[in-house]
Design a protein around this motif. Structure first.
Motif, mmCIF file in Angstrom:
data_model
loop_
_atom_site.group_PDB
_atom_site.id
_atom_site.type_symbol
_atom_site.label_atom_id
_atom_site.label_comp_id
_atom_site.label_asym_id
_atom_site.label_seq_id
_atom_site.Cartn_x
_atom_site.Cartn_y
_atom_site.Cartn_z
ATOM 1 N N GLU A 163 0.659 -1.255 0.162
ATOM 2 C CA GLU A 163 0.005 -0.125 -0.132
ATOM 3 C C GLU A 163 0.592 1.113 -0.060
ATOM 4 O O GLU A 163 0.664 1.948 0.825
ATOM 5 C CB GLU A 163 -0.864 -0.026 1.246
ATOM 6 N N SER A 165 0.855 3.803 -1.733
ATOM 7 C CA SER A 165 0.330 5.468 -1.793
ATOM 8 C C SER A 165 -0.676 5.627 -0.911
ATOM 9 O O SER A 165 -1.493 6.615 -1.008
ATOM 10 C CB SER A 165 -0.139 5.381 -3.301
ATOM 11 N N SER A 170 -3.940 12.537 -3.598
ATOM 12 C CA SER A 170 -4.062 12.167 -5.095
ATOM 13 C C SER A 170 -2.837 12.492 -5.914
ATOM 14 O O SER A 170 -2.725 12.162 -6.815
ATOM 15 C CB SER A 170 -5.402 12.764 -5.746
ATOM 16 N N ARG A 173 0.083 10.482 -5.115
ATOM 17 C CA ARG A 173 -0.231 9.238 -5.567
ATOM 18 C C ARG A 173 0.192 8.837 -7.101
ATOM 19 O O ARG A 173 0.673 7.948 -7.373
ATOM 20 C CB ARG A 173 -1.724 8.687 -5.219
ATOM 21 N N HIS A 177 3.012 6.587 -8.526
ATOM 22 C CA HIS A 177 2.506 5.698 -9.264
ATOM 23 C C HIS A 177 3.635 5.870 -10.847
ATOM 24 O O HIS A 177 4.146 4.886 -11.153
ATOM 25 C CB HIS A 177 1.120 5.937 -9.912
ATOM 26 N N THR A 195 -1.950 -3.127 -3.175
ATOM 27 C CA THR A 195 -2.820 -1.889 -3.384
ATOM 28 C C THR A 195 -4.212 -2.093 -3.523
ATOM 29 O O THR A 195 -4.769 -2.821 -4.121
ATOM 30 C CB THR A 195 -2.014 -1.083 -4.634
ATOM 31 N N ASP A 197 -5.438 0.750 -4.951
ATOM 32 C CA ASP A 197 -5.583 1.837 -5.841
ATOM 33 C C ASP A 197 -5.921 1.131 -7.172
ATOM 34 O O ASP A 197 -5.004 0.487 -7.857
ATOM 35 C CB ASP A 197 -4.077 2.434 -5.975
#
Length: 227
Positions: A163, A165, A170, A173, A177, A195, A197
């Motif tokens: 995890e 991020s 945002s 993240r 990414h 994740t 995400d």
């Protein structure tokens, strides 16, 4: 490159992993998704040799790490595996540069060489001016990029991220990414990322879904030209 076969893990009467088989290819980005309690983090920790399985084996390029002594396993982990967690886990009393260099120094690299390697990674992360700052003086995104640099300082075969991020806004993240894909492009780095995400998972080379201690699907998302 890495193969987990028949991985079983129990905590008391709770079966957390129920015979997991998974292969990780060199240079790929793999996302592991699923609801809380699915066994994702436990699987990541077993692949990373932090936890031991109750049954099954994990091999790295044919080396069965489940048979290594504690001393050899610690050295193997330090040399071959990088870790990134949801919270950066940088040591508060050290500067960013010192934090990134620590695993290399522990691994036996000369201090000057470790500092040079750490500085190079910090600059790659766009954090050169922040190298002398302590974690409390860095933003959340800067701390997490520093944690990625630390994970890379020993040029590991794989980076395992849990995890990574999850604690970021945002914007950060998206930056983190993109960083993973840049590192794969520029350094050939292999990543396995637990994740929630969905954007990150959908851009991965393979997406592994877990539920109740089992792998329910492995898919290759329909995308290309990652970030």
């Amino acid at each position: 490159m890495i193969k987990a076969t028949g991985i079983v893990k129990r905590y008391g009467t709770l079966d957390v992993l129920k015979g997991i088989d998974l292969e990780i290819e060199r240079g790929e980005i793999m996302a592991i998704t699923g609801p809380s309690g699915a066994g994702k983090t436990t699987l990541l920790q077993i692949i990373g040799t932090i936890e031991s399985a109750d049954a099954g084996i994990v091999t790295y390029d044919g080396v069965d790490v489940t048979k290594l002594s504690d001393k050899k396993l610690s050295k193997f982990r330090n040399t071959n595996i990088g870790f990134v967690f949801q919270f950066h886990r940088l040591l508060p009393e050290f500067t960013l540069l010192e934090n990134v260099a620590v695993p290399a120094i522990i691994g036996g690299m000369a201090r000057n060489e470790a500092m040079d390697k750490a500085r190079s990674l910090i600059e790659y992360m766009g954090l050169g001016p922040r190298a002398g700052h302590k974690p409390a003086e860095l933003s959340g995104g800067e701390r997490q990029r520093g944690a990625v640099a630390r994970a890379l300082v020993n040029s590991p075969a794989i980076v395992l991220a849990d995890e990574p991020s999850g604690s970021l806004d945002s914007h950060n993240r998206l930056e983190l990414h993109k960083l993973f894909f840049d590192l794969r492009r520029d350094m050939g780095q292999t990543f396995v990322i637990v994740t929630h995400d969905e954007t990150l998972a959908a851009d991965a080379d393979r997406m592994v879904r877990m539920s109740d201690g089992c792998i329910t699907s492995i898919t290759r998302p329909a995308h290309k030209d990652n970030l």
